[in-house]
Write a protein that holds these residues in place. Structure first.
Motif, short mmCIF file in Angstrom:
data_model
loop_
_atom_site.label_atom_id
_atom_site.label_comp_id
_atom_site.label_asym_id
_atom_site.label_seq_id
_atom_site.Cartn_x
_atom_site.Cartn_y
_atom_site.Cartn_z
N VAL A 140 0.81 -1.13 0.06
CA VAL A 140 -0.18 -0.09 0.04
C VAL A 140 0.97 1.27 -0.03
O VAL A 140 0.59 2.33 -0.77
CB VAL A 140 -0.86 0.13 1.23
N VAL A 141 1.92 1.47 0.74
CA VAL A 141 2.70 2.35 0.96
C VAL A 141 3.53 2.54 -0.47
O VAL A 141 4.03 3.69 -0.83
CB VAL A 141 3.76 2.41 2.36
N GLY A 142 3.76 1.45 -1.04
CA GLY A 142 4.68 1.49 -2.32
C GLY A 142 6.02 1.16 -2.03
O GLY A 142 7.13 1.31 -2.79
N TRP A 143 6.51 0.45 -0.92
CA TRP A 143 8.06 0.23 -0.48
C TRP A 143 8.13 -1.22 -1.25
O TRP A 143 9.22 -1.48 -1.40
CB TRP A 143 8.11 -0.15 0.96
N ARG A 144 7.12 -1.98 -1.51
CA ARG A 144 7.46 -3.41 -2.34
C ARG A 144 6.37 -3.40 -3.60
O ARG A 144 5.39 -2.81 -3.47
CB ARG A 144 7.09 -4.48 -1.18
N HIS A 145 6.97 -4.34 -4.03
CA HIS A 145 5.96 -4.53 -5.29
C HIS A 145 5.71 -5.89 -5.36
O HIS A 145 6.50 -6.87 -5.25
CB HIS A 145 6.54 -4.23 -6.83
N GLU A 146 4.61 -6.40 -6.26
CA GLU A 146 4.19 -7.71 -6.21
C GLU A 146 5.09 -8.24 -7.64
O GLU A 146 4.53 -8.42 -8.45
CB GLU A 146 2.83 -7.93 -6.55
#
Length: 362
Positions: free
Chosen positions: A180-186
């Motif tokens: 949600v925060v954008g620190w990780r990606h799928e």
């Protein structure tokens, strides 16, 4: 012959000298040695040695740095490949700078960043095709470039990591705040080793100038990025110099400095011997004359004056000559024996003259 009268000061310190001057001479003698020509030559040699030492230390450091950067190649070279989509499989090219070194092993790997989309997961295994092209092979902007003679070529399989639906759901729930925060990606990053310890022969034509990457799959796939990495695998001396930089710098710089100092010292010794042999011999003679002139006068007088024994023998000979002359004068001369008398007188006179002549030499 009367002996010369010497005072206590003259007998102890020499004629024409005094205790003050002798003490001053004894005090200044070390300073004369410090400021002599030999001392100045020694000072000059010391200064030259120190200056040469520092100069060669700097030269050794610069020489090792040049040797290090020329001998040790760039350990890592990576290029991003922009994949082209359309008809056929995704493919892309990239140019390479001439940073490679011949006879140096390299490991080549391809790094792919893929989203975990259903199409990528359904694709299963796919193939990665990598070709290193020579300068004569062109840039490989078309698929036909694969038909050219490549320097090296490799094909390796790859697949996304499998995870069951339950594990995949749990992982997504745990990482949901980061998503949600954008620190990780799928997404998932795959690193596939394509070539191990590949070496390039001598000559600029045998060094790669460009590469071509192609992703071969039965289904359509999506990619975030693709990179090709070259990593040098050092062995032997290169490994020692790269792993132990400071130790190698000290050892090789010291070796270079030792060889340079030995060569400089040998050259200086040869030049010094040549210069010394070329100096005229008259300088040595002049120095000897100056030393003779500088000797004290009383020492020369002592060498010239004869001993008392020589004076006594000379006086005895003079007395004997006087007595013989008196006898000759008192001897009566007769007329009949005039010839004999004149002969005797002449003989005795000649003997006396000979004695007079030889007496000073004796």
């Amino acid at each position: 012959m009367a002996e010369p009268d010497y005072t206590d000061d003259e007998t102890e310190f020499g004629e024409g000298s005094s205790p003050q001057t002798s003490v001053l001479d004894a005090f200044l003698t070390p300073f004369h040695a410090l400021f002599s020509k030999t001392a100045f030559r020694i000072y000059l040699n010391i200064l030259l040695f120190i200056g040469t030492t520092f100069i060669l230390v700097g030269v050794s450091g610069v020489a090792y740095a040049i040797f290090y950067f020329r001998f040790i190649p760039t350990i890592g070279i990576d290029r991003e490949v922009h994949l082209q989509f359309g008809d056929g499989h995704p493919w892309g090219t990239a140019s390479l700078d001439p940073k490679f070194v011949h006879s140096q092993p390299y490991d080549v790997a391809v790094t792919l960043e893929l989203p975990r989309t259903p199409s990528n997961l359904d694709a299963g295994n796919f193939m990665i095709d990598l070709t290193l092209l020579s300068p004569q092979s062109g840039t490989g902007l078309a698929a036909v470039s694969n038909t050219l003679s490549p320097i090296s070529h490799a094909r390796r399989p790859a697949i996304l990591t499998y995870s069951s639906p339950l594990v995949d759901l749990a992982r997504r729930v745990v990482r949901l705040p980061f998503y949600v925060v954008g620190w990780r990606h799928e997404a998932e990053t795959l690193e596939v080793q394509m070539l191990e310890k590949v070496e390039f022969a001598r000559g600029s034509r045998n060094l790669p100038q460009s590469l071509r990457l192609e992703i071969q799959s039965d289904g359509k796939m999506q990619f975030y990025s693709a990179r090709v990495e070259f990593r040098a695998r050092f062995t032997g001396l290169r490994w020692l110099m790269y792993r132990w930089k400071i130790t190698s710098f000290v050892i090789f710089s010291s070796m270079f400095w030792t060889i340079s100092m030995a060569s400089a010292s040998l050259t200086w010794f040869i030049l010094n011997s040549i210069l010394q042999s070329s100096t005229p011999k008259e300088e040595a003679k002049e120095e000897d004359k100056k030393q003779v002139k500088d000797e004290p006068e009383h020492e020369i007088k002592e060498e010239i004056e004869p001993d008392e024994g020589s004076f006594s023998t000379g006086a005895v000979k003079v007395k004997e000559e006087e007595e013989s002359s008196r006898l000759l004068q008192s001897y009566p001369a007769e007329a009949g024996d005039s010839g004999m008398g004149s002969g005797l007188e002449s003989a005795e006179a000649q003997g006396i003259q000979k004695r007079r002549i030889h007496s000073p030499e004796e």
